[in-house]
Design an enzyme around this catalytic site. Structure first.
Site, PDB file in Angstrom:
ATOM      1  N   ARG A 130    -106.282  17.906  -0.785  1.00 17.26           N
ATOM      2  CA  ARG A 130    -105.457  18.936  -1.827  1.00 17.26           C
ATOM      3  C   ARG A 130    -103.960  19.166  -1.449  1.00 17.26           C
ATOM      4  O   ARG A 130    -103.786  18.940  -0.328  1.00 17.26           O
ATOM      5  CB  ARG A 130    -106.371  20.304  -1.628  1.00 17.26           C
ATOM      6  CG  ARG A 130    -107.682  20.341  -1.979  1.00 17.26           C
ATOM      7  CD  ARG A 130    -108.169  21.712  -1.870  1.00 17.26           C
ATOM      8  NE  ARG A 130    -109.664  21.654  -2.235  1.00 17.26           N
ATOM      9  CZ  ARG A 130    -110.262  22.842  -2.351  1.00 17.26           C
ATOM     10  NH1 ARG A 130    -109.803  23.949  -2.163  1.00 17.26           N
ATOM     11  NH2 ARG A 130    -111.659  22.731  -2.552  1.00 17.26           N
ATOM     12  N   ASP A 157    -100.790  21.920  -2.044  1.00 18.37           N
ATOM     13  CA  ASP A 157    -100.281  23.122  -2.514  1.00 18.37           C
ATOM     14  C   ASP A 157     -99.171  23.039  -3.738  1.00 18.37           C
ATOM     15  O   ASP A 157     -98.601  21.785  -3.777  1.00 18.37           O
ATOM     16  CB  ASP A 157     -99.637  23.902  -1.188  1.00 18.37           C
ATOM     17  CG  ASP A 157    -100.660  24.525  -0.475  1.00 18.37           C
ATOM     18  OD1 ASP A 157    -101.922  24.818  -0.865  1.00 18.37           O
ATOM     19  OD2 ASP A 157    -100.285  24.395   0.843  1.00 18.37           O
ATOM     20  N   TYR A 164     -99.320  12.740   6.727  1.00 23.01           N
ATOM     21  CA  TYR A 164     -98.319  13.468   5.949  1.00 23.01           C
ATOM     22  C   TYR A 164     -97.043  13.213   6.806  1.00 23.01           C
ATOM     23  O   TYR A 164     -96.866  12.790   7.711  1.00 23.01           O
ATOM     24  CB  TYR A 164     -98.570  14.963   5.933  1.00 23.01           C
ATOM     25  CG  TYR A 164     -99.808  15.499   5.046  1.00 23.01           C
ATOM     26  CD1 TYR A 164     -99.640  15.858   3.774  1.00 23.01           C
ATOM     27  CD2 TYR A 164    -101.066  15.498   5.626  1.00 23.01           C
ATOM     28  CE1 TYR A 164    -100.563  16.413   2.974  1.00 23.01           C
ATOM     29  CE2 TYR A 164    -102.200  15.774   4.882  1.00 23.01           C
ATOM     30  CZ  TYR A 164    -101.873  16.499   3.539  1.00 23.01           C
ATOM     31  OH  TYR A 164    -103.000  16.943   2.870  1.00 23.01           O
ATOM     32  N   ARG A 189     -97.852  22.478   7.330  1.00 20.06           N
ATOM     33  CA  ARG A 189     -96.708  23.634   7.194  1.00 20.06           C
ATOM     34  C   ARG A 189     -96.530  24.532   8.278  1.00 20.06           C
ATOM     35  O   ARG A 189     -95.344  24.758   8.633  1.00 20.06           O
ATOM     36  CB  ARG A 189     -96.715  23.982   5.704  1.00 20.06           C
ATOM     37  CG  ARG A 189     -96.464  23.356   4.712  1.00 20.06           C
ATOM     38  CD  ARG A 189     -96.942  23.765   3.303  1.00 20.06           C
ATOM     39  NE  ARG A 189     -96.133  25.028   3.181  1.00 20.06           N
ATOM     40  CZ  ARG A 189     -96.321  26.011   2.038  1.00 20.06           C
ATOM     41  NH1 ARG A 189     -97.543  25.734   1.389  1.00 20.06           N
ATOM     42  NH2 ARG A 189     -95.848  27.251   1.915  1.00 20.06           N
TER      43      ARG A 189
END
Length: 252
Positions: free
Chosen positions: A50, A52, A111, A202
Protein backbone atom coordinates in the site's frame (compact mmCIF):
# COMPACT_ATOMS: atom_id res chain seq x y z
CA UNK A 1 -9.46 -16.62 -17.00
CA UNK A 2 -5.87 -15.37 -17.18
CA UNK A 3 -3.89 -13.85 -14.34
CA UNK A 4 -1.67 -10.97 -15.40
CA UNK A 5 1.16 -9.50 -13.34
CA UNK A 6 1.56 -5.76 -13.87
CA UNK A 7 4.48 -3.52 -13.00
CA UNK A 8 3.27 0.00 -12.30
CA UNK A 9 4.98 3.38 -12.11
CA UNK A 10 3.07 6.34 -10.72
CA UNK A 11 3.32 9.84 -9.33
CA UNK A 12 1.27 9.75 -6.15
CA UNK A 13 0.69 13.51 -5.95
CA UNK A 14 -2.94 13.61 -7.18
CA UNK A 15 -4.03 10.41 -5.44
CA UNK A 16 -5.21 9.49 -1.95
CA UNK A 17 -2.99 6.43 -2.13
CA UNK A 18 -2.65 3.24 -4.15
CA UNK A 19 -5.71 1.46 -2.76
CA UNK A 20 -9.28 2.58 -3.38
CA UNK A 21 -10.50 5.30 -1.02
CA UNK A 22 -13.98 6.64 -0.28
CA UNK A 23 -12.74 10.23 -0.01
CA UNK A 24 -10.76 10.70 -3.22
CA UNK A 25 -9.10 9.23 -6.32
CA UNK A 26 -6.69 6.31 -6.08
CA UNK A 27 -4.25 4.52 -8.35
CA UNK A 28 -6.23 1.28 -8.01
CA UNK A 29 -9.46 2.94 -9.10
CA UNK A 30 -7.80 4.51 -12.14
CA UNK A 31 -6.33 1.20 -13.31
CA UNK A 32 -9.51 -0.80 -12.68
CA UNK A 33 -11.51 1.76 -14.68
CA UNK A 34 -8.95 1.60 -17.51
CA UNK A 35 -9.25 -2.21 -17.58
CA UNK A 36 -13.05 -1.94 -17.66
CA UNK A 37 -12.79 0.34 -20.70
CA UNK A 38 -10.46 -2.21 -22.30
CA UNK A 39 -12.32 -5.44 -21.53
CA UNK A 40 -15.79 -4.56 -20.25
CA UNK A 41 -14.93 -6.51 -17.10
CA UNK A 42 -15.12 -5.33 -13.49
CA UNK A 43 -11.86 -6.49 -11.94
CA UNK A 44 -10.00 -6.27 -8.63
CA UNK A 45 -6.40 -5.05 -8.71
CA UNK A 46 -4.26 -6.52 -5.91
CA UNK A 47 -0.83 -5.11 -5.14
CA UNK A 48 2.41 -5.95 -3.34
CA UNK A 49 1.98 -3.05 -0.96
CA UNK A 50 0.00 0.00 0.00
CA UNK A 51 1.06 3.60 -0.36
CA UNK A 52 -0.18 6.71 1.43
CA UNK A 53 -1.45 9.81 -0.31
CA UNK A 54 1.41 11.52 -2.10
CA UNK A 55 3.76 8.51 -2.10
CA UNK A 56 5.19 7.40 -5.46
CA UNK A 57 6.15 4.07 -7.04
CA UNK A 58 8.90 3.13 -9.47
CA UNK A 59 7.95 -0.53 -9.88
CA UNK A 60 4.91 -1.57 -7.87
CA UNK A 61 3.84 -5.14 -8.63
CA UNK A 62 0.14 -5.97 -8.96
CA UNK A 63 -2.05 -8.67 -10.45
CA UNK A 64 -5.46 -8.87 -12.04
CA UNK A 65 -7.62 -11.70 -13.45
CA UNK A 66 -9.14 -11.14 -16.91
CA UNK A 67 -11.47 -13.34 -18.95
CA UNK A 68 -11.00 -11.64 -22.32
CA UNK A 69 -8.38 -13.23 -24.59
CA UNK A 70 -5.59 -10.65 -24.79
CA UNK A 71 -1.82 -10.83 -25.11
CA UNK A 72 0.16 -9.04 -22.40
CA UNK A 73 1.45 -6.55 -24.97
CA UNK A 74 -2.04 -5.59 -26.16
CA UNK A 75 -3.39 -5.42 -22.62
CA UNK A 76 -0.59 -3.16 -21.44
CA UNK A 77 -0.98 -0.84 -24.42
CA UNK A 78 -4.74 -0.56 -24.00
CA UNK A 79 -4.57 0.11 -20.26
CA UNK A 80 -1.93 2.80 -20.77
CA UNK A 81 -4.04 4.45 -23.46
CA UNK A 82 -7.05 4.61 -21.15
CA UNK A 83 -4.99 5.82 -18.19
CA UNK A 84 -3.99 9.07 -19.89
CA UNK A 85 -3.65 11.78 -18.63
CA UNK A 86 -3.26 10.21 -15.18
CA UNK A 87 0.41 10.06 -14.05
CA UNK A 88 0.34 6.24 -14.08
CA UNK A 89 2.08 3.85 -16.46
CA UNK A 90 2.09 0.08 -16.81
CA UNK A 91 5.75 -0.62 -17.58
CA UNK A 92 5.54 -4.43 -17.79
CA UNK A 93 2.81 -7.04 -18.16
CA UNK A 94 3.07 -10.83 -18.17
CA UNK A 95 0.93 -13.92 -17.71
CA UNK A 96 1.52 -15.74 -14.41
CA UNK A 97 0.24 -18.92 -12.77
CA UNK A 98 -3.14 -18.67 -11.10
CA UNK A 99 -1.60 -19.22 -7.66
CA UNK A 100 0.83 -16.29 -8.05
CA UNK A 101 -0.24 -13.42 -5.80
CA UNK A 102 1.20 -9.91 -5.90
CA UNK A 103 0.95 -9.55 -2.13
CA UNK A 104 1.15 -13.01 -0.61
CA UNK A 105 3.85 -14.38 -2.96
CA UNK A 106 6.08 -11.36 -2.28
CA UNK A 107 9.14 -12.08 -0.12
CA UNK A 108 10.73 -8.63 -0.10
CA UNK A 109 9.91 -4.96 -0.57
CA UNK A 110 12.20 -1.97 -0.93
CA UNK A 111 11.79 1.79 -0.71
CA UNK A 112 13.92 4.86 -1.21
CA UNK A 113 13.34 8.22 0.42
CA UNK A 114 14.71 11.33 -1.30
CA UNK A 115 15.79 14.43 0.60
CA UNK A 116 17.00 17.54 -1.24
CA UNK A 117 19.53 19.09 1.10
CA UNK A 118 19.73 22.79 0.16
CA UNK A 119 18.19 26.15 1.06
CA UNK A 120 16.83 26.99 -2.41
CA UNK A 121 13.42 25.58 -3.24
CA UNK A 122 13.32 22.31 -5.17
CA UNK A 123 11.51 23.82 -8.15
CA UNK A 124 11.98 20.86 -10.50
CA UNK A 125 11.28 18.31 -7.78
CA UNK A 126 8.10 19.77 -6.33
CA UNK A 127 6.04 17.05 -4.59
CA UNK A 128 8.78 14.48 -5.27
CA UNK A 129 11.28 15.18 -2.47
CA UNK A 130 11.51 16.44 1.09
CA UNK A 131 13.49 19.65 1.16
CA UNK A 132 15.70 20.07 4.23
CA UNK A 133 17.57 23.37 4.31
CA UNK A 134 19.98 22.62 7.18
CA UNK A 135 23.05 20.58 6.24
CA UNK A 136 22.66 16.93 7.16
CA UNK A 137 25.38 14.85 8.81
CA UNK A 138 24.95 11.80 6.59
CA UNK A 139 27.63 9.81 8.38
CA UNK A 140 25.85 10.22 11.74
CA UNK A 141 22.54 9.28 10.13
CA UNK A 142 24.07 6.12 8.65
CA UNK A 143 25.54 5.07 12.00
CA UNK A 144 22.25 5.71 13.78
CA UNK A 145 20.28 3.81 11.16
CA UNK A 146 22.10 0.57 11.90
CA UNK A 147 20.44 0.38 15.33
CA UNK A 148 17.16 -0.21 13.49
CA UNK A 149 18.42 -3.00 11.23
CA UNK A 150 17.41 -6.49 12.31
CA UNK A 151 14.37 -7.94 14.10
CA UNK A 152 12.71 -5.46 16.45
CA UNK A 153 9.41 -4.30 17.88
CA UNK A 154 8.82 -1.18 15.77
CA UNK A 155 5.84 0.16 17.74
CA UNK A 156 7.51 3.58 18.04
CA UNK A 157 7.70 3.81 14.24
CA UNK A 158 4.18 2.55 13.59
CA UNK A 159 1.11 4.60 12.73
CA UNK A 160 -1.66 4.62 15.30
CA UNK A 161 -3.91 3.42 12.46
CA UNK A 162 -1.67 0.50 11.47
CA UNK A 163 -3.71 -2.69 11.02
CA UNK A 164 -0.82 -5.16 11.31
CA UNK A 165 -1.35 -7.71 14.08
CA UNK A 166 2.32 -7.79 15.12
CA UNK A 167 4.66 -4.76 15.45
CA UNK A 168 7.71 -7.02 15.23
CA UNK A 169 9.44 -6.79 11.83
CA UNK A 170 12.84 -7.68 10.43
CA UNK A 171 14.49 -4.74 8.71
CA UNK A 172 17.06 -6.09 6.25
CA UNK A 173 18.55 -2.78 5.15
CA UNK A 174 18.54 0.89 6.15
CA UNK A 175 21.29 2.88 4.45
CA UNK A 176 21.77 6.65 4.23
CA UNK A 177 23.88 7.86 1.30
CA UNK A 178 24.74 11.09 -0.47
CA UNK A 179 23.47 11.36 -4.04
CA UNK A 180 24.57 14.18 -6.31
CA UNK A 181 22.68 14.96 -9.51
CA UNK A 182 22.35 17.83 -11.96
CA UNK A 183 19.44 19.03 -9.80
CA UNK A 184 21.65 19.41 -6.72
CA UNK A 185 22.68 17.56 -3.56
CA UNK A 186 20.36 14.85 -2.29
CA UNK A 187 20.38 12.38 0.57
CA UNK A 188 18.81 8.99 -0.18
CA UNK A 189 17.62 6.58 2.49
CA UNK A 190 17.21 2.98 1.27
CA UNK A 191 15.04 0.56 3.24
CA UNK A 192 14.35 -3.13 2.56
CA UNK A 193 12.36 -5.77 4.43
CA UNK A 194 9.93 -8.58 3.83
CA UNK A 195 7.16 -6.22 4.93
CA UNK A 196 6.72 -2.90 6.69
CA UNK A 197 4.31 -1.40 9.19
CA UNK A 198 2.12 1.56 8.22
CA UNK A 199 4.29 4.73 8.26
CA UNK A 200 7.36 2.75 9.35
CA UNK A 201 9.68 4.06 6.64
CA UNK A 202 8.51 7.66 6.95
CA UNK A 203 8.84 7.52 10.74
CA UNK A 204 12.36 6.12 10.58
CA UNK A 205 13.35 8.78 8.04
CA UNK A 206 11.91 11.57 10.17
CA UNK A 207 13.95 10.50 13.19
CA UNK A 208 17.10 10.07 11.10
CA UNK A 209 16.63 13.66 9.90
CA UNK A 210 16.67 14.77 13.55
CA UNK A 211 20.01 12.98 13.96
CA UNK A 212 21.27 14.59 10.75
CA UNK A 213 20.61 18.14 11.95
CA UNK A 214 21.89 17.45 15.47
CA UNK A 215 18.53 17.67 17.28
CA UNK A 216 18.82 14.02 18.31
CA UNK A 217 21.88 11.95 19.17
CA UNK A 218 22.41 8.48 17.74
CA UNK A 219 21.59 7.08 21.20
CA UNK A 220 18.25 8.89 21.26
CA UNK A 221 17.21 7.08 18.09
CA UNK A 222 18.13 3.73 19.64
CA UNK A 223 16.26 4.71 22.81
CA UNK A 224 13.16 5.59 20.79
CA UNK A 225 13.19 2.10 19.26
CA UNK A 226 13.64 0.47 22.67
CA UNK A 227 10.75 2.49 24.14
CA UNK A 228 8.19 0.70 21.92
CA UNK A 229 6.01 3.78 22.33
CA UNK A 230 4.60 5.87 19.46
CA UNK A 231 4.64 8.97 21.67
CA UNK A 232 8.45 8.78 21.68
CA UNK A 233 8.60 9.30 17.91
CA UNK A 234 10.46 12.48 17.07
CA UNK A 235 9.14 13.20 13.58
CA UNK A 236 7.16 11.57 10.76
CA UNK A 237 8.65 12.51 7.38
CA UNK A 238 6.24 13.87 4.74
CA UNK A 239 5.01 11.44 2.06
CA UNK A 240 6.24 13.17 -1.09
CA UNK A 241 9.86 11.99 -0.74
CA UNK A 242 8.97 8.30 -0.50
CA UNK A 243 9.11 5.85 -3.44
CA UNK A 244 8.19 2.18 -3.58
CA UNK A 245 11.14 0.76 -5.54
CA UNK A 246 10.66 -2.97 -5.99
CA UNK A 247 8.98 -6.18 -4.90
CA UNK A 248 10.86 -9.48 -4.79
CA UNK A 249 9.43 -12.94 -5.50
CA UNK A 250 10.81 -16.50 -5.42
CA UNK A 251 12.47 -17.41 -8.69
CA UNK A 252 10.10 -20.31 -9.25
Amino acid sequence: MTRFALTIEFDGTPFQGLQRQKHGPSVQQSIEEAIYKTTGETVLLLSAGRTDAGVHAIAMRCHVDIEKDLTPFRLMGAINAHLRPNPIAITACEEVDEDWHARFSCIGRSYVYRIVNRRSSAALNKNRVWQVARELDVEAMQRAAQALVGRHDFTTFRSAHCQAKDPVKTLDRLDVVRAHSVLGPEVHIHAAARSFLHHQVRSMVGCLKLVGVGTWTEKQLADALAAKDRSKLGLNAPPQGLYFVSATYPEN
